[in-house]
Write a protein that holds these residues in place. Structure first.
Motif, PDB file in Angstrom:
ATOM      1  N   TYR A 219       0.798  -1.126  -0.249  1.00 22.12           N
ATOM      2  CA  TYR A 219      -0.127  -0.017   0.047  1.00 22.12           C
ATOM      3  C   TYR A 219       0.967   1.219   0.075  1.00 22.12           C
ATOM      4  CZ  TYR A 219       0.580  -0.169   5.179  1.00 22.12           C
ATOM      5  OH  TYR A 219       1.099  -0.201   6.411  1.00 22.12           O
ATOM      6  N   GLY A 220       0.494   2.406  -0.494  1.00 22.53           N
ATOM      7  CA  GLY A 220       0.807   3.468  -0.579  1.00 22.53           C
ATOM      8  C   GLY A 220       0.876   4.571   0.696  1.00 22.53           C
ATOM      9  N   THR A 221       1.003   5.727   0.376  1.00 20.91           N
ATOM     10  CA  THR A 221       0.915   6.771   1.525  1.00 20.91           C
ATOM     11  C   THR A 221      -0.626   7.415   1.173  1.00 20.91           C
ATOM     12  OG1 THR A 221       1.675   8.396   0.150  1.00 20.91           O
ATOM     13  CG2 THR A 221       3.341   7.292   1.621  1.00 20.91           C
ATOM     14  N   VAL A 222      -1.042   8.173   2.376  1.00 20.51           N
ATOM     15  CA  VAL A 222      -2.469   8.614   2.333  1.00 20.51           C
ATOM     16  C   VAL A 222      -2.471   9.878   1.797  1.00 20.51           C
ATOM     17  CG1 VAL A 222      -4.389   9.493   4.003  1.00 20.51           C
ATOM     18  CG2 VAL A 222      -3.025   7.594   4.722  1.00 20.51           C
ATOM     19  N   VAL A 223      -3.582  10.057   0.646  1.00 23.04           N
ATOM     20  CA  VAL A 223      -3.526  11.058   0.011  1.00 23.04           C
ATOM     21  C   VAL A 223      -4.948  11.870   0.542  1.00 23.04           C
ATOM     22  CG1 VAL A 223      -2.420  10.155  -1.839  1.00 23.04           C
ATOM     23  CG2 VAL A 223      -4.807   9.924  -1.704  1.00 23.04           C
ATOM     24  N   GLU A 224      -5.004  13.325   0.357  1.00 18.61           N
ATOM     25  CA  GLU A 224      -6.256  13.934   0.672  1.00 18.61           C
ATOM     26  C   GLU A 224      -7.045  14.073  -0.141  1.00 18.61           C
ATOM     27  OE1 GLU A 224      -6.468  14.796   3.823  1.00 18.61           O
ATOM     28  OE2 GLU A 224      -4.196  14.186   4.588  1.00 18.61           O
ATOM     29  N   GLY A 243       9.647  -4.742  -2.965  1.00 11.71           N
ATOM     30  CA  GLY A 243       9.413  -5.760  -1.938  1.00 11.71           C
ATOM     31  C   GLY A 243      10.098  -7.054  -2.491  1.00 11.71           C
ATOM     32  N   ARG A 244       9.802  -7.367  -3.757  1.00 11.60           N
ATOM     33  CA  ARG A 244      10.158  -8.813  -4.390  1.00 11.60           C
ATOM     34  C   ARG A 244      11.815  -8.793  -4.245  1.00 11.60           C
ATOM     35  NH1 ARG A 244       7.083  -6.604  -8.847  1.00 11.60           N
ATOM     36  NH2 ARG A 244       4.847  -7.491  -8.695  1.00 11.60           N
ATOM     37  N   VAL A 245      12.549  -7.493  -4.429  1.00  9.40           N
ATOM     38  CA  VAL A 245      14.082  -7.876  -4.310  1.00  9.40           C
ATOM     39  C   VAL A 245      14.374  -7.910  -2.900  1.00  9.40           C
ATOM     40  CG1 VAL A 245      16.090  -6.652  -5.181  1.00  9.40           C
ATOM     41  CG2 VAL A 245      13.807  -6.302  -6.651  1.00  9.40           C
ATOM     42  N   MET A 257       7.977   2.144   4.320  1.00 16.83           N
ATOM     43  CA  MET A 257       8.730   1.309   4.874  1.00 16.83           C
ATOM     44  C   MET A 257       9.848   0.819   4.233  1.00 16.83           C
ATOM     45  SD  MET A 257       7.773   1.573   7.838  1.00 16.83           S
ATOM     46  CE  MET A 257       8.691   0.567   9.006  1.00 16.83           C
ATOM     47  N   LEU A 258      10.018   1.181   2.621  1.00 21.50           N
ATOM     48  CA  LEU A 258      11.028   0.684   1.888  1.00 21.50           C
ATOM     49  C   LEU A 258      12.339   1.126   2.165  1.00 21.50           C
ATOM     50  CD1 LEU A 258       8.894   1.526  -1.445  1.00 21.50           C
ATOM     51  CD2 LEU A 258       9.238  -1.008  -0.133  1.00 21.50           C
ATOM     52  N   GLY A 259      12.604   2.255   2.756  1.00 21.15           N
ATOM     53  CA  GLY A 259      13.980   2.700   3.240  1.00 21.15           C
ATOM     54  C   GLY A 259      14.808   2.881   2.120  1.00 21.15           C
ATOM     55  N   ILE A 260      16.130   2.535   1.948  1.00 21.40           N
ATOM     56  CA  ILE A 260      17.038   2.751   1.094  1.00 21.40           C
ATOM     57  C   ILE A 260      16.926   1.734  -0.094  1.00 21.40           C
ATOM     58  CG2 ILE A 260      18.707   1.152   1.769  1.00 21.40           C
ATOM     59  CD1 ILE A 260      20.996   3.053   1.459  1.00 21.40           C
ATOM     60  N   GLY A 261      16.158   0.865  -0.023  1.00 17.22           N
ATOM     61  CA  GLY A 261      15.708   0.007  -1.064  1.00 17.22           C
ATOM     62  C   GLY A 261      14.975   0.517  -2.300  1.00 17.22           C
TER      63      GLY A 261
END
Length: 361
Positions: A219-224, A243-245, A257-261
């Motif tokens: 899921y992505g971030t919340v949009v207004e 996430g697959r990688v 939560m992907l961080g530096i990936g």
């Protein structure tokens, strides 16, 4: 047109209530749904009725009604029997099917709108105009979930996704391809990030029980605003790809939560190769051997703590120090130094990314 399955469920319900057998045929008298086995004997009469300008027709054996989509007959409803009671049941059934046509047409219009919205195929003015026409709120807080491996075409249809616990009438369910389902969630004022994580986990577990296979949720971030929903969708797709990688062990992944990936995933391969050449001097992490790699990963797991890592590996502290010294001689990087550890960690992730790209490409 309403699906044959929905028509069949509707007729079965009406038959159980009224005891009157019914059938729905298309304008060419092909049977779409029926509660009786001898429906074919009424097909000729239905064909004759379809060619007339009448909205209804009663014979000694059945009652016919035309069901319209706007000005044109969409299908023919027939009720077996005759008399006032049969006519009344036929009228009720025709009215019910007519309402189903309206509801499905409205859903179809909304589905098309949602798909175009997700794919960024609409101008800003079109978004607001069509949303108003379809009675869709434009300023609600929303977030996009993607359910991967649902196989929308192969058995698990969108109705199954719409029926998942936790979804509300304000939420939209769609499909961009035949494998993944998309959920646009309208958030309540009290819902926060931790609630999204819980919902994602719940959707995954429930969908896996329906699909009978592993399902990944991103899921992505919340949009207004409604116009920004496509951004949340793109973020959810990026979360799936990254996430697959780097996070293949996770069933649920959030873009935040992907961080530096996320940064590594956007690097060109040429730059990755140059970076690895500089760090490992032509070597590959696999060249270090399984024992050394296990030591490296466990050292990172334990936040560069030598004593704790040695305990988890069941080796003496001096043995671990010896291995770290050996790695430093091989690469010039001392994992006990935070900056060197970060460089090495990034290098391992870059190598993983390169292998993934080579696998799919």
């Amino acid at each position: 047109m309403v699906s044959n399955q929905t028509l069949q469920v509707t007729l079965d319900g009406l038959w159980e209530i009224t005891g009157v057998h019914m059938a729905v045929l298309d304008p060419d008298a092909r049977v779409l749904a029926a509660t009786m086995e001898d429906v074919e004997q009424f097909a000729a009469g239905a064909m004759t009725f379809a060619e007339t300008g009448e909205d209804s027709m009663e014979t000694d054996t059945c009652v016919y009604y035309k069901v319209y989509d706007e000005k044109y007959p969409e299908c023919i409803l027939l009720a077996k029997g005759s008399g006032e009671e049969t006519v009344k049941v036929a009228r009720i059934a025709a009215f019910q099917i007519s309402n189903l046509l309206v509801a499905y047409k409205e859903r179809f219009d909304k589905d098309n709108f949602i798909k175009n919205l997700l794919m960024d195929n609409l101008l800003l003015v079109d978004i607001f105009n069509r949303a108003k026409k379809l009675h869709i709120e434009t300023t609600a807080r929303r977030v996009v979930f993607i359910l991967e491996n649902v196989n929308v075409r192969e058995g698990v249809d969108l109705e199954s996704v719409r029926g998942l616990a936790g979804l509300r009438a304000e939420d939209f369910v769609s499909a961009i391809d035949e494998r993944d389902a998309v959920i646009i969630r309208e958030l309540l004022p009290k819902e926060r990030d931790e609630d999204l994580e819980k919902l994602a986990v719940s959707l995954r577990l429930e969908m896996e029980s329906v699909a009978g296979q592993d399902v990944h949720v991103a899921y992505g971030t919340v949009v207004e605003e409604l116009k920004d929903v496509s951004r949340s969708f793109k973020e959810a797709k990026t979360a799936l790809d990254v996430g697959r990688v780097f996070f293949e062990e996770r069933g649920v992944i959030a873009y935040s939560m992907l961080g530096i990936g996320r940064l590594i995933y956007q690097l060109p391969l040429s730059l990755c190769r140059m970076f690895i050449q500089e760090i490992f001097d032509g070597r590959q992490p696999d060249d270090f051997g399984d024992e050394m790699l296990q030591t490296i990963y466990k050292f990172f797991e334990n936040n560069l703590n030598v004593s704790e890592t040695a305990r988890k590996l069941y080796i003496h502290r001096n043995t671990l120090v010896y291995r770290l010294d050996k790695l430093q001689k091989m690469t010039g990087l001392d994992l006990r130094v935070f900056e060197d550890a970060i460089t090495f960690k990034i290098a391992l992730m870059v190598v993983k990314y390169m292998k993934y790209i080579e696998t799919i490409g």
